[in-house]
Design a protein around this motif. Structure first.
Motif, mmCIF file in Angstrom:
data_model
loop_
_atom_site.group_PDB
_atom_site.id
_atom_site.type_symbol
_atom_site.label_atom_id
_atom_site.label_comp_id
_atom_site.label_asym_id
_atom_site.label_seq_id
_atom_site.Cartn_x
_atom_site.Cartn_y
_atom_site.Cartn_z
ATOM 1 N N ALA A 15 46.820 12.434 31.066
ATOM 2 C CA ALA A 15 46.465 13.451 29.774
ATOM 3 C C ALA A 15 45.117 12.886 29.138
ATOM 4 O O ALA A 15 44.886 13.043 27.828
ATOM 5 N N THR A 16 44.424 11.990 30.009
ATOM 6 C CA THR A 16 43.156 11.419 29.357
ATOM 7 C C THR A 16 41.898 12.051 30.198
ATOM 8 O O THR A 16 42.218 12.030 31.450
ATOM 9 N N LEU A 17 41.067 12.478 29.439
ATOM 10 C CA LEU A 17 39.802 12.973 30.036
ATOM 11 C C LEU A 17 38.865 11.800 30.271
ATOM 12 O O LEU A 17 38.652 11.058 29.387
ATOM 13 N N ALA B 12 43.035 2.215 29.065
ATOM 14 C CA ALA B 12 43.164 3.218 28.219
ATOM 15 C C ALA B 12 44.038 4.424 28.414
ATOM 16 O O ALA B 12 44.491 4.953 27.220
ATOM 17 N N ALA B 13 44.032 4.789 29.482
ATOM 18 C CA ALA B 13 44.995 6.000 29.861
ATOM 19 C C ALA B 13 46.330 5.783 29.499
ATOM 20 O O ALA B 13 47.064 6.706 28.911
ATOM 21 N N ALA B 14 46.688 4.644 29.943
ATOM 22 C CA ALA B 14 47.902 3.999 29.840
ATOM 23 C C ALA B 14 48.202 4.015 28.301
ATOM 24 O O ALA B 14 49.541 4.164 27.787
ATOM 25 N N GLY B 15 47.407 3.649 27.380
ATOM 26 C CA GLY B 15 47.305 3.431 26.181
ATOM 27 C C GLY B 15 47.246 4.704 25.266
ATOM 28 O O GLY B 15 47.134 4.726 23.987
ATOM 29 N N GLY B 16 47.212 5.814 25.641
ATOM 30 C CA GLY B 16 47.182 7.291 25.155
ATOM 31 C C GLY B 16 45.748 7.536 24.600
ATOM 32 O O GLY B 16 45.656 8.386 23.694
ATOM 33 N N VAL B 17 44.607 6.946 25.240
ATOM 34 C CA VAL B 17 43.501 7.435 24.683
ATOM 35 C C VAL B 17 43.101 8.616 25.233
ATOM 36 O O VAL B 17 43.311 8.917 26.466
ATOM 37 N N ASP B 18 42.683 9.439 24.584
ATOM 38 C CA ASP B 18 42.245 10.875 24.908
ATOM 39 C C ASP B 18 40.957 11.114 25.748
ATOM 40 O O ASP B 18 41.017 11.735 26.569
ATOM 41 N N LEU B 19 39.994 10.270 25.586
ATOM 42 C CA LEU B 19 38.849 10.361 26.167
ATOM 43 C C LEU B 19 38.281 9.012 26.400
ATOM 44 O O LEU B 19 38.021 8.134 25.664
ATOM 45 N N VAL B 20 37.931 8.755 27.641
ATOM 46 C CA VAL B 20 37.273 7.698 28.142
ATOM 47 C C VAL B 20 35.833 7.998 28.730
ATOM 48 O O VAL B 20 35.826 8.821 29.571
ATOM 49 N N VAL B 21 34.747 7.691 28.294
ATOM 50 C CA VAL B 21 33.547 7.707 28.831
ATOM 51 C C VAL B 21 32.961 6.444 29.391
ATOM 52 O O VAL B 21 32.619 5.610 28.334
ATOM 53 N N THR B 22 32.545 6.558 30.399
ATOM 54 C CA THR B 22 31.747 5.263 30.816
ATOM 55 C C THR B 22 30.059 5.650 30.801
ATOM 56 O O THR B 22 29.854 6.722 30.821
ATOM 57 N N VAL C 167 32.671 20.746 24.479
ATOM 58 C CA VAL C 167 33.893 21.072 25.239
ATOM 59 C C VAL C 167 35.137 20.079 25.288
ATOM 60 O O VAL C 167 36.230 20.280 25.703
ATOM 61 N N ALA C 168 34.650 19.017 24.795
ATOM 62 C CA ALA C 168 35.743 17.595 24.747
ATOM 63 C C ALA C 168 36.802 18.026 23.826
ATOM 64 O O ALA C 168 38.136 17.831 24.435
ATOM 65 N N ALA C 169 36.713 18.702 22.827
ATOM 66 C CA ALA C 169 37.899 18.998 21.780
ATOM 67 C C ALA C 169 38.765 19.872 22.385
ATOM 68 O O ALA C 169 39.936 19.980 22.532
ATOM 69 N N HIS C 170 38.216 20.884 23.192
ATOM 70 C CA HIS C 170 39.039 22.116 23.788
ATOM 71 C C HIS C 170 39.646 21.321 25.118
ATOM 72 O O HIS C 170 41.186 21.562 25.200
ATOM 73 N N ALA C 171 39.064 20.592 25.776
ATOM 74 C CA ALA C 171 39.764 20.137 27.109
ATOM 75 C C ALA C 171 40.963 19.051 26.447
ATOM 76 O O ALA C 171 42.165 18.942 26.967
ATOM 77 N N ILE C 172 40.780 18.364 25.600
ATOM 78 C CA ILE C 172 41.577 17.386 24.904
ATOM 79 C C ILE C 172 43.028 18.247 24.321
ATOM 80 O O ILE C 172 44.009 17.616 24.670
ATOM 81 N N ALA C 173 42.495 19.119 23.764
ATOM 82 C CA ALA C 173 43.603 20.030 23.065
ATOM 83 C C ALA C 173 44.663 20.475 24.409
ATOM 84 O O ALA C 173 45.910 20.673 24.425
ATOM 85 N N GLN C 174 43.922 21.034 25.612
ATOM 86 C CA GLN C 174 44.629 21.233 26.731
ATOM 87 C C GLN C 174 45.386 20.369 27.265
ATOM 88 O O GLN C 174 46.750 20.457 27.559
ATOM 89 N N ALA D 291 42.522 11.795 17.510
ATOM 90 C CA ALA D 291 42.030 11.874 18.934
ATOM 91 C C ALA D 291 41.171 10.640 18.930
ATOM 92 O O ALA D 291 40.568 10.377 18.331
ATOM 93 N N ARG D 292 41.587 9.851 20.040
ATOM 94 C CA ARG D 292 40.887 8.477 20.282
ATOM 95 C C ARG D 292 40.056 8.485 21.494
ATOM 96 O O ARG D 292 40.548 9.052 22.497
ATOM 97 N N ALA D 293 39.013 7.901 21.595
ATOM 98 C CA ALA D 293 38.003 7.858 22.658
ATOM 99 C C ALA D 293 37.709 6.407 22.607
ATOM 100 O O ALA D 293 37.811 5.228 21.979
ATOM 101 N N LEU D 294 37.320 5.824 24.228
ATOM 102 C CA LEU D 294 36.931 4.772 24.176
ATOM 103 C C LEU D 294 35.528 4.819 25.166
ATOM 104 O O LEU D 294 35.504 5.532 26.190
ATOM 105 N N VAL D 295 34.802 3.843 24.965
ATOM 106 C CA VAL D 295 33.364 3.691 25.824
ATOM 107 C C VAL D 295 33.595 2.390 26.400
ATOM 108 O O VAL D 295 33.902 1.332 26.023
ATOM 109 N N VAL D 296 33.129 2.864 27.823
ATOM 110 C CA VAL D 296 33.175 1.479 28.708
ATOM 111 C C VAL D 296 31.800 1.463 29.400
ATOM 112 O O VAL D 296 31.349 2.413 30.209
ATOM 113 N N THR D 297 31.016 0.201 28.791
ATOM 114 C CA THR D 297 29.787 0.154 29.454
ATOM 115 C C THR D 297 29.941 -0.660 30.794
ATOM 116 O O THR D 297 30.505 -1.829 31.009
#
Length: 171
Positions: free
Chosen positions: A127-129, A63-73, A150-157, A8-14
Motif C-alpha cells: 500500500a506504499t507509493l 518503509a513499506a513494512a512500517g506503513g509509510v504511504d509514500l517513499v520518494v528516492t 496526484v500523490a494524495a489521490h494515489a494514496i487515498a486509493q 499520511a507519512r512520507a520518507l525520502v531516501v537519498t
C-alpha cells in the motif's frame, strides 16, 4: 491541490555514495522533505544510502513494512555504472505506474533535454507509493510539482478509498 489523507507519512531516501560518505552534503533530500511537507505529509529527515542495490531496496522495504504511504528516492536514476535505484526499486514493485514515471521525465524535458535519460520508476509496494527522482535539485523540484496534484489521490486509493470526487477522471 488536494491534501493527502490524515496522518499520511512520507520518507525520502537519498541515494548517493558521496553524500553517504560525507564527502558532500545531501542537497536534494532536504529539498524533497521540504516539498513533501509542504504538500501535507509527515516527513522525517532523509535516509541517506550508498548506491548499493541491497541498501536501496532495504530502505524502501522497511518503509513499506512500517506503513509509510509514500517513499520518494532521489539519485541513482542515470546511466552511470553505479546508478542502480531503478533496479533496486523494480525488484520490490507489485505494480508499476508508467504514466507517473513518464510525467516525471517530461516535467523537466523542456528545460533540461537530458531529463529523458532518467530511468526512474514509479509504482506500489503493498500500500506504499514509491517514486524515483533524479538526484539533482532541479529534478526534485520538477518531480515535486508533478507529485503534488496526484500523490494524495494515489494514496487515498491505496488506502482503499473508492470514492474519487476530486479526481476528475478514471482510476
Amino acid at each position: 491541490m488536494p491534501s493527502p489523507p490524515a496522518g499520511a507519512r512520507a520518507l525520502v531516501v537519498t541515494v548517493s555514495d558521496r553524500a553517504h560518505r560525507g564527502i558532500y552534503p545531501d542537497r536534494s533530500g532536504p529539498l524533497l522533505v521540504e516539498a513533501l511537507a509542504g504538500l501535507g505529509f509527515d516527513v522525517p529527515a532523509p535516509v541517506v544510502v550508498p548506491d548499493e542495490r541491497g541498501e536501496i531496496a532495504a530502505a524502501i522495504r522497511t518503509a513499506a513494512a512500517g506503513g509509510v504511504d509514500l517513499v520518494v528516492t532521489t539519485g541513482g536514476t542515470g546511466l552511470g555504472p553505479r546508478d542502480v535505484t531503478p533496479e533496486a526499486t523494480r525488484d520490490l514493485l507489485d505494480r508499476e505506474l508508467p504514466g507517473l514515471a513518464e510525467a516525471l521525465r517530461a516535467a523537466g524535458r523542456d528545460k533540461v533535454p537530458t531529463a529523458v535519460l532518467s530511468r526512474g520508476l514509479a509504482g506500489t509496494v503493498g500500500a506504499t507509493l514509491v517514486v524515483n527522482l533524479p538526484g539533482s535539485t532541479g529534478g526534485v523540484r520538477d518531480g515535486a510539482r508533478v507529485l503534488g496534484p496526484v500523490a494524495a489521490h494515489a494514496i487515498a486509493q491505496l488506502r482503499g478509498d473508492t470514492d474519487h470526487p476530486a479526481a476528475g477522471g478514471g482510476g
